[in-house]
Design a protein around this motif. Structure first.
Motif, short mmCIF file in Angstrom:
data_model
loop_
_atom_site.label_atom_id
_atom_site.label_comp_id
_atom_site.label_asym_id
_atom_site.label_seq_id
_atom_site.Cartn_x
_atom_site.Cartn_y
_atom_site.Cartn_z
N MET A 199 0.83 -1.20 0.00
CA MET A 199 0.00 0.00 0.00
C MET A 199 0.87 1.26 0.00
SD MET A 199 -3.23 -1.08 2.44
CE MET A 199 -2.24 -1.65 3.82
N GLY A 251 -4.48 0.11 -8.46
CA GLY A 251 -3.97 1.27 -7.75
C GLY A 251 -5.06 1.95 -6.93
N TYR A 273 3.98 1.48 -1.22
CA TYR A 273 4.59 1.57 -2.54
C TYR A 273 3.60 2.15 -3.54
CZ TYR A 273 6.94 0.31 -6.86
OH TYR A 273 7.54 0.36 -8.09
N ASN A 274 2.36 1.78 -3.42
CA ASN A 274 1.32 2.29 -4.31
C ASN A 274 1.16 3.80 -4.17
OD1 ASN A 274 -0.90 1.86 -6.24
ND2 ASN A 274 -2.17 2.49 -4.52
N LEU A 314 -5.96 -0.31 -3.95
CA LEU A 314 -4.96 -0.25 -2.88
C LEU A 314 -5.08 1.04 -2.08
CD1 LEU A 314 -1.86 -1.91 -4.54
CD2 LEU A 314 -3.15 -2.75 -2.58
N LYS A 315 -5.41 2.15 -2.73
CA LYS A 315 -5.62 3.40 -1.99
C LYS A 315 -6.84 3.31 -1.10
CE LYS A 315 -3.34 6.35 -5.34
NZ LYS A 315 -3.53 7.27 -6.45
N PRO A 361 2.09 4.76 -8.09
CA PRO A 361 0.78 4.09 -8.21
C PRO A 361 0.75 3.03 -9.32
CG PRO A 361 0.52 6.47 -8.11
CD PRO A 361 1.98 6.21 -8.23
N PHE A 362 0.09 1.93 -8.99
CA PHE A 362 -0.12 0.87 -9.96
C PHE A 362 -1.15 1.35 -10.98
CE2 PHE A 362 1.21 -1.58 -6.18
CZ PHE A 362 2.27 -2.27 -6.74
#
Length: 98
Positions: free
Chosen positions: A20, A33, A22-23, A36-37, A27-28
């Motif tokens: 999370m 993405g 790293y995202n 995960l946010k 952002p993925f």
């Protein structure tokens, strides 16, 4: 058995926090993405709630430091289980003495 479940849970939780975090930095693409946010927001709310429960339940049972609260916030229910085991062990030791 329970100790290994707690250790595995903490490792998995740490991995989820890392993903999370790293995202947030990179952002993925696509829905993952955004998901995960959203998951990060839910996790922050739930761990804050668990921190309040932790404070109410354990402040009188165990001596707590700032690092205990940080560990509780980071690992959530797995830290609750660990501190529950500590409190029960303390209670049993006190019962044997008195």
């Amino acid at each position: 058995m329970m100790k290994w479940l707690i250790v595995f849970g903490k490792i998995a939780t740490l991995g989820a926090w890392a993903m999370m975090g790293y995202n947030l930095m990179a952002p993925f693409d696509g829905n993952i993405g955004t998901l995960l946010k959203l998951l990060l927001g839910v996790t922050l709310v739930m761990h804050s709630f668990q921190l309040g429960v932790f404070h109410l339940l354990f402040r009188k049972l165990l001596p707590l430091k700032g690092s205990d609260y940080l560990q509780m916030f980071a690992f959530g229910v797995f830290a609750l289980l660990e501190y529950r085991a500590r409190a029960l062990a303390k209670f049993e030791a006190d019962a044997r003495q008195g």
